[in-house]
Every structure is written in structure tokens, then in C-alpha cells.
Design a protein around this motif. Structure first.
Motif, PDB file in Angstrom:
ATOM      1  N   LEU A 106      74.376  38.935  21.727  1.00 27.54           N
ATOM      2  CA  LEU A 106      73.949  39.450  20.424  1.00 27.54           C
ATOM      3  C   LEU A 106      72.617  40.182  20.547  1.00 27.54           C
ATOM      4  N   ARG A 107      71.701  39.604  21.308  1.00 25.80           N
ATOM      5  CA  ARG A 107      70.389  40.236  21.483  1.00 25.80           C
ATOM      6  C   ARG A 107      70.522  41.590  22.167  1.00 25.80           C
ATOM      7  N   ASP A 108      71.427  41.690  23.132  1.00 28.45           N
ATOM      8  CA  ASP A 108      71.651  42.964  23.817  1.00 28.45           C
ATOM      9  C   ASP A 108      72.361  43.967  22.925  1.00 28.45           C
ATOM     10  N   THR A 109      73.203  43.466  22.010  1.00 32.68           N
ATOM     11  CA  THR A 109      73.956  44.347  21.120  1.00 32.68           C
ATOM     12  C   THR A 109      73.045  45.025  20.113  1.00 32.68           C
ATOM     13  N   ILE A 110      72.086  44.280  19.582  1.00 35.23           N
ATOM     14  CA  ILE A 110      71.199  44.819  18.558  1.00 35.23           C
ATOM     15  C   ILE A 110      70.050  45.545  19.239  1.00 35.23           C
ATOM     16  N   LEU A 111      70.275  46.803  19.560  1.00 36.29           N
ATOM     17  CA  LEU A 111      69.299  47.580  20.317  1.00 36.29           C
ATOM     18  C   LEU A 111      68.274  48.273  19.425  1.00 36.29           C
ATOM     19  N   ILE A 112      68.683  48.604  18.198  1.00 30.39           N
ATOM     20  CA  ILE A 112      67.826  49.402  17.320  1.00 30.39           C
ATOM     21  C   ILE A 112      67.246  48.510  16.231  1.00 30.39           C
ATOM     22  N   HIS A 113      65.941  48.401  16.174  1.00 37.89           N
ATOM     23  CA  HIS A 113      65.263  47.615  15.149  1.00 37.89           C
ATOM     24  C   HIS A 113      64.559  48.574  14.189  1.00 37.89           C
ATOM     25  N   ASP A 114      64.733  48.338  12.899  1.00 43.57           N
ATOM     26  CA  ASP A 114      64.055  49.191  11.931  1.00 43.57           C
ATOM     27  C   ASP A 114      63.053  48.355  11.140  1.00 43.57           C
ATOM     28  N   THR A 115      62.508  48.939  10.087  1.00 44.07           N
ATOM     29  CA  THR A 115      61.479  48.267   9.300  1.00 44.07           C
ATOM     30  C   THR A 115      61.929  46.905   8.808  1.00 44.07           C
ATOM     31  N   PHE A 116      63.192  46.816   8.438  1.00 43.20           N
ATOM     32  CA  PHE A 116      63.710  45.555   7.900  1.00 43.20           C
ATOM     33  C   PHE A 116      63.496  44.399   8.860  1.00 43.20           C
ATOM     34  N   TYR A 117      63.749  44.632  10.127  1.00 39.22           N
ATOM     35  CA  TYR A 117      63.700  43.546  11.102  1.00 39.22           C
ATOM     36  C   TYR A 117      62.305  43.365  11.693  1.00 39.22           C
ATOM     37  N   ASP A 118      61.489  44.408  11.659  1.00 42.03           N
ATOM     38  CA  ASP A 118      60.144  44.295  12.199  1.00 42.03           C
ATOM     39  C   ASP A 118      59.163  43.730  11.174  1.00 42.03           C
ATOM     40  N   ARG A 119      59.478  43.882   9.911  1.00 39.52           N
ATOM     41  CA  ARG A 119      58.566  43.439   8.847  1.00 39.52           C
ATOM     42  C   ARG A 119      59.334  42.585   7.839  1.00 39.52           C
ATOM     43  N   VAL A 120      59.711  41.397   8.280  1.00 41.00           N
ATOM     44  CA  VAL A 120      60.539  40.540   7.438  1.00 41.00           C
ATOM     45  C   VAL A 120      59.817  40.159   6.147  1.00 41.00           C
ATOM     46  N   LEU A 121      58.517  39.944   6.225  1.00 46.50           N
ATOM     47  CA  LEU A 121      57.785  39.553   5.019  1.00 46.50           C
ATOM     48  C   LEU A 121      57.812  40.667   3.976  1.00 46.50           C
ATOM     49  N   ALA A 122      57.722  41.927   4.422  1.00 46.96           N
ATOM     50  CA  ALA A 122      57.814  43.046   3.488  1.00 46.96           C
ATOM     51  C   ALA A 122      59.181  43.066   2.823  1.00 46.96           C
ATOM     52  N   VAL A 123      60.196  42.697   3.581  1.00 45.89           N
ATOM     53  CA  VAL A 123      61.550  42.633   3.031  1.00 45.89           C
ATOM     54  C   VAL A 123      61.628  41.577   1.953  1.00 45.89           C
ATOM     55  N   ILE A 124      61.091  40.402   2.234  1.00 41.07           N
ATOM     56  CA  ILE A 124      61.135  39.311   1.258  1.00 41.07           C
ATOM     57  C   ILE A 124      60.414  39.717  -0.021  1.00 41.07           C
ATOM     58  N   GLU A 125      59.288  40.402   0.128  1.00 41.30           N
ATOM     59  CA  GLU A 125      58.568  40.867  -1.059  1.00 41.30           C
ATOM     60  C   GLU A 125      59.418  41.809  -1.888  1.00 41.30           C
ATOM     61  N   PHE A 126      60.168  42.687  -1.209  1.00 38.72           N
ATOM     62  CA  PHE A 126      60.988  43.603  -2.001  1.00 38.72           C
ATOM     63  C   PHE A 126      62.219  42.918  -2.577  1.00 38.72           C
ATOM     64  N   LEU A 127      62.763  41.950  -1.875  1.00 39.55           N
ATOM     65  CA  LEU A 127      63.924  41.230  -2.422  1.00 39.55           C
ATOM     66  C   LEU A 127      63.610  40.667  -3.799  1.00 39.55           C
ATOM     67  N   TYR A 128      62.343  40.371  -4.031  1.00 44.47           N
ATOM     68  CA  TYR A 128      61.916  39.880  -5.341  1.00 44.47           C
ATOM     69  C   TYR A 128      61.111  40.928  -6.104  1.00 44.47           C
ATOM     70  N   LEU A 129      61.269  42.197  -5.700  1.00 44.94           N
ATOM     71  CA  LEU A 129      60.792  43.377  -6.436  1.00 44.94           C
ATOM     72  C   LEU A 129      59.282  43.478  -6.569  1.00 44.94           C
ATOM     73  N   LYS A 130      58.535  42.998  -5.595  1.00 40.27           N
ATOM     74  CA  LYS A 130      57.072  43.093  -5.670  1.00 40.27           C
ATOM     75  C   LYS A 130      56.573  44.526  -5.853  1.00 40.27           C
ATOM     76  N   PRO A 131      57.185  45.540  -5.200  1.00 41.06           N
ATOM     77  CA  PRO A 131      56.704  46.909  -5.417  1.00 41.06           C
ATOM     78  C   PRO A 131      56.772  47.357  -6.883  1.00 41.06           C
ATOM     79  N   PHE A 132      57.607  46.705  -7.682  1.00 40.87           N
ATOM     80  CA  PHE A 132      57.772  47.109  -9.079  1.00 40.87           C
ATOM     81  C   PHE A 132      56.933  46.260 -10.039  1.00 40.87           C
ATOM     82  N   TRP A 133      56.176  45.317  -9.528  1.00 39.80           N
ATOM     83  CA  TRP A 133      55.374  44.481 -10.412  1.00 39.80           C
ATOM     84  C   TRP A 133      54.312  45.290 -11.146  1.00 39.80           C
TER      85      TRP A 133
END
Length: 472
Positions: free
Chosen positions: A229-256
Motif C-alpha cells: 500500500l505504501r508503495d502504491t500511494i506514490l503521490i501525496h497532495d495537501t490533503f495527506y501532508d496537512r491532515v490538521l488543515a483537512v480536519i479544520e475544513f471538514l468542520y468549515l473553519k475557513p467559513f467561520w
């Protein structure tokens, strides 16, 4: 027959092993999706997934010709049929991997539950930091694999990942931040158990999968699977490099603190957004409290009202823009030359494709609408009138829902179009460009793909996706 297929649906519906008919935008009839003729995945991804080991007693093996057809364009009906069959097997393989990871997750939940108790009793976080990072990486890899495969992602995986991030985020400060053990969670544990039971019933997992020592007895398979699985996932984008930013958006922090562009007026149409804006701001206040009180650590799905409202607002704006575009197009059918109409029609189809791409092809109505526009004659007034009427009804339906109306009969779209605004062709291009600019603005505001957000809140329909090649 192949020509008829292409003519009817050039935007190419995706068919999967779980084929579902969808409503035609033009009638009450059902349209069964037809396999997309273009590549679905890149060749390396298919090759890599095919080689991931799982706990399945009889492995799923995708033959070389099946691998090839999934990553190439179809040129005839025989190839389309092979791709349909190959896609079914490929998705079974993905489901197999997900089932095996679910068993791994069950074991990890028990481990993490005990680990949190140790941390709360005073053991230093640094002793377990590497293990937590490894478990987080494993969960992110399986999530990314499912995203790229366009399979629906169960709540259990989202909950598991968010709870790992919660623990890793606070480290040695875990005592004041973690009130109770996040992994003592009925929704997580029962969710994982129900998935494992279903996987066992469908023969993805052996009958012994529920035993407490299953992973330890199959440790080599586990290590090989995670390595692949680790070898399969070769391309990492913002979602995977910045998980905390993702969590903030999942709860719409940018729109607060900023939501102006959600309710900005569309110049050519009057829409009263005031009630919807007030409702959205009210929901965001509650969600903000939900996040700041760290309730998300214990109940990640305890608050989705503002998220679901956001999706409706974006959908409403898409259909409002389309109503204006199609209205002006319909008004000028007999005033523009054939080439101008052809050019405008292509622009409309392209901007709908942008909307579909942004929203991860979740909207069957918009999918069929794109096909009908593509296959219809550019000067067929009845065809365009019919589409326009349905789009306007769709826009009003969403707006009425946003405003709490019990009936969809209220027309909330008041068009502001004047003959002296611009030459007709230029006006059409301007409105289409404004629509496209809005989609780009929304996309640029997100820290990652909107598809991730749609997946989290459960409105993502993998079996209805189109153009998977863009997403793989």
C-alpha cells in the motif's frame, strides 16, 4: 450500436459492479449508466493494486489484458464489455483491501485504547510517537487509495483517522486535552465490527477474522499488505501532508469568518440569500463551538448541519448560473449563426464539466443534463426549453429547501436581463465565464479537493462517477 451509445451519452457514465439506474433529466424513465470509454486509472495504479496482498483465502487476480483495458481508451463494443467486467473485478479487489484493513483497524483500536490509558496515567508520549505516526500513515494510505478508486469511504475509517490525529496532535499535553478515552467509541467499534461481519459473509475475509489474535497469526500478510500500500500511494497532495488543515475544513473553519462569496449576487438574477445566510451563520456558530470544545475527538459525526447546508448552497448557485445561461441561450437560438451557437453550446458543456469535476460527479441530474445537451441539436427549441424548465425547477427546489419552504412551486429566480446590456454573443460568453470563475474561486478557497469533503459527509456516490481518469 456503439455509435448509438456514443451519440446518446458522450459525457460517458461510469458503470460499476454495483450498477444503479439513474433518473433521466428529461423524463421519468431510467437510464442505466454506460461504461466510460476513456481510461479510468493510470496503468501503474492498477498494476500496484492488483499486487496488494490481503487476508482473502482465494486471492482476486486481475489478468494482464484486464489491467490494460482499465488504463486505455475503448474503440469498440467488445472492449467496452471487457472494461465493464474488468472494472467489476478491480472494484472487488479494492473492496478486498478495504476489508483486510478493517480487520487491522479492529486490532489497532484495542491497542490505541490501552495506549491512551497509559498516556493519561503519565507515561511519556515520546515512547509511542513513532507507533502513532506509523498507524496514522497506514490510515492515510488506505484513505488515499479509496479516494483514487472512487469508492465510498465508511465512517469507521474517517473516525479512526481523526482520532489518531487527535492523539498525535496533543502529544504530552494529552492529560488536559483528552477528557475520556476517544477509542472507547460505540460508533467506531460497532462500525468496524459490522463491516468485518459483512466482509466475512461476502468471503473477503476468512471465518477466523473476528478472533482477537487474527493479526498476530497472520503478521507476515499484514506487513506485506502495508508495504504494498505504501508503495502504491506514490503521490501525496495537501490533503495527506496537512491532515490538521483537512480536519479544520471538514468542520468549515475557513467559513467561520468569511462566507461572502457563498451569497454574492449573480448579476443577471435577483435571489434573496438573506435567510439562507442567516441560517448558515447560525449553524457555523454551533459547529465552531463543537470544534473548540474538542467534541469532534469523541464524536466526529456529531455535527454535520453546516456541512450539509454548504453543499446545498453550492448546488443552488450552480443551478442558478445554469438557469441564466440556458435562458439567454434559448432566447437567442434564432438570432445567432450556427457557428456561434455551436461555440456557445461547447462553452456551456465545458462549464458543466467543470461543475461536475468540482462536485465529484455526485449529481445524477447534472450528469444526465450534460449528456442531453451534448447529444441534442444546437437549434432544437423544444429540446432547450425542456432542459431550461427542468434546470429552473431544480434551482427553485434547492432554494426553497434552503428557505424552509414546504413547496417547490415558489419561483425565487427573477432574471435581470436587458437588451442593451451587451451584444448577445458577448453576454452569453460573459455569463458563462462568470460561472466558471465562481467555480474556480470556490475551488481555490479549499485546502484540498471538494471530493474529500463530500466523502466525509457521505454525499459521494462512487457508482455514479464519470471521467475517473481525471481523479486517478
Amino acid at each position: 450500436m456503439l455509435a448509438n451509445i456514443f451519440a446518446f451519452i458522450l459525457c460517458c457514465f461510469a458503470i460499476t459492479s454495483n450498477i444503479k439506474p439513474i433518473e433521466s433529466a428529461g423524463s421519468s424513465s431510467k437510464v442505466t449508466p454506460i461504461q466510460f470509454v476513456n481510461p479510468l486509472y493510470n496503468a501503474w495504479y492498477v498494476y500496484s493494486i492488483n499486487r496488494v496482498n490481503t487476508f482473502k483465502e482465494i486471492p482476486i487476480v486481475i489478468e494482464a489484458n484486464e489491467e490494460n483495458i482499465l488504463s486505455k481508451r475503448c474503440n469498440n463494443e467488445e472492449e467496452i464489455q471487457l472494461k465493464i467486467e474488468s472494472l467489476g473485478k478491480f472494484e472487488n479487489k479494492i473492496q478486498d483491501i478495504q476489508c483486510s484493513f478493517c480487520v487491522i483497524t479492529k486490532s489497532n483500536i484495542l491497542y490505541l485504547e490501552k495506549l491512551v490509558d497509559k498516556l493519561k496515567s503519565g507515561e511519556p508520549f515520546i515512547n509511542y510517537e513513532d507507533t502513532i505516526k506509523r498507524l496514522e500513515e497506514e490510515a492515510k494510505n488506505i484513505l488515499q487509495m479509496l479516494m483514487r478508486s472512487n469508492l465510498e469511504i465508511g465512517k469507521w475509517l474517517w473516525i479512526f483517522l481523526l482520532k489518531i490525529v487527535a492523539i498525535s496532535q496533543y502529544g504530552d499535553n494529552i492529560i488536559p486535552f483528552i477528557r475520556e478515552n476517544p477509542f472507547v467509541d460505540d460508533q467506531l467499534q460497532s462500525g468496524v465490527t459490522s463491516v468485518i461481519e459483512k466482509c466475512m459473509a461476502e468471503k473477503y475475509l476468512p471465518p477466523t477474522a473476528m478472533e482477537y489474535d487474527f493479526i498476530s497469526k497472520n503478521i507476515s500478510t499484514y506487513h506485506i499488505m502495508i508495504h504494498h500500500l505504501r508503495d502504491t500511494i506514490l503521490i501525496h497532495d495537501t490533503f495527506y501532508d496537512r491532515v490538521l488543515a483537512v480536519i479544520e475544513f471538514l468542520y468549515l473553519k475557513p467559513f467561520w469568518h468569511y462566507n461572502t462569496f457563498l451569497f454574492r449576487q449573480i448579476k443577471e438574477v435577483d435571489i434573496d440569500w438573506s435567510e439562507t445566510k442567516q441560517r448558515f451563520e447560525h449553524e457555523v456558530v454551533i459547529t465552531k463551538r463543537f470544534v473548540e470544545n474538542r467534541t469532534w475527538m469523541y464524536k466526529p459525526y456529531g455535527r454535520l448541519d453546516s456541512q450539509l447546508l454548504l453543499v446545498k448552497i453550492i448546488d443552488a448557485r450552480i443551478y442558478c448560473y445554469l438557469t441564466v445561461v440556458l435562458h439567454v441561450y434559448e432566447q437567442q437560438l434564432f438570432m445567432l449563426g450556427e457557428q456561434a451557437l455551436t461555440d456557445i453550446k461547447d462553452l456551456i458543456i465545458n462549464v458543466i464539466a467543470e461543475a461536475l469535476n468540482l462536485t465529484a460527479y455526485k449529481d445524477d441530474f447534472l450528469v444526465v443534463l450534460s449528456s442531453e445537451l451534448k447529444s441534442g441539436k444546437i437549434s432544437d427549441i423544444e429540446h432547450i426549453n425542456g432542459i431550461l424548465a427542468r434546470v429552473r425547477t431544480k434551482a427553485n427546489g434547492i432554494l426553497n429547501d434552503l428557505n424552509g419552504a414546504s413547496s417547490n412551486e415558489i419561483d425565487r429566480l427573477s432574471l435581470n436581463l436587458y437588451e442593451d446590456q451587451l451584444p448577445t454573443y458577448d453576454l452569453l460568453k460573459k455569463i458563462i465565464n462568470d460561472f466558471e470563475d465562481y467555480l474556480k474561486e470556490f475551488k481555490s478557497f479549499l485546502p484540498f479537493h471538494y471530493k474529500v469533503f463530500l466523502n466525509f459527509i457521505g454525499v459521494f456516490q462512487y457508482s455514479r462517477l464519470l471521467n475517473r481518469s481525471r481523479l486517478s
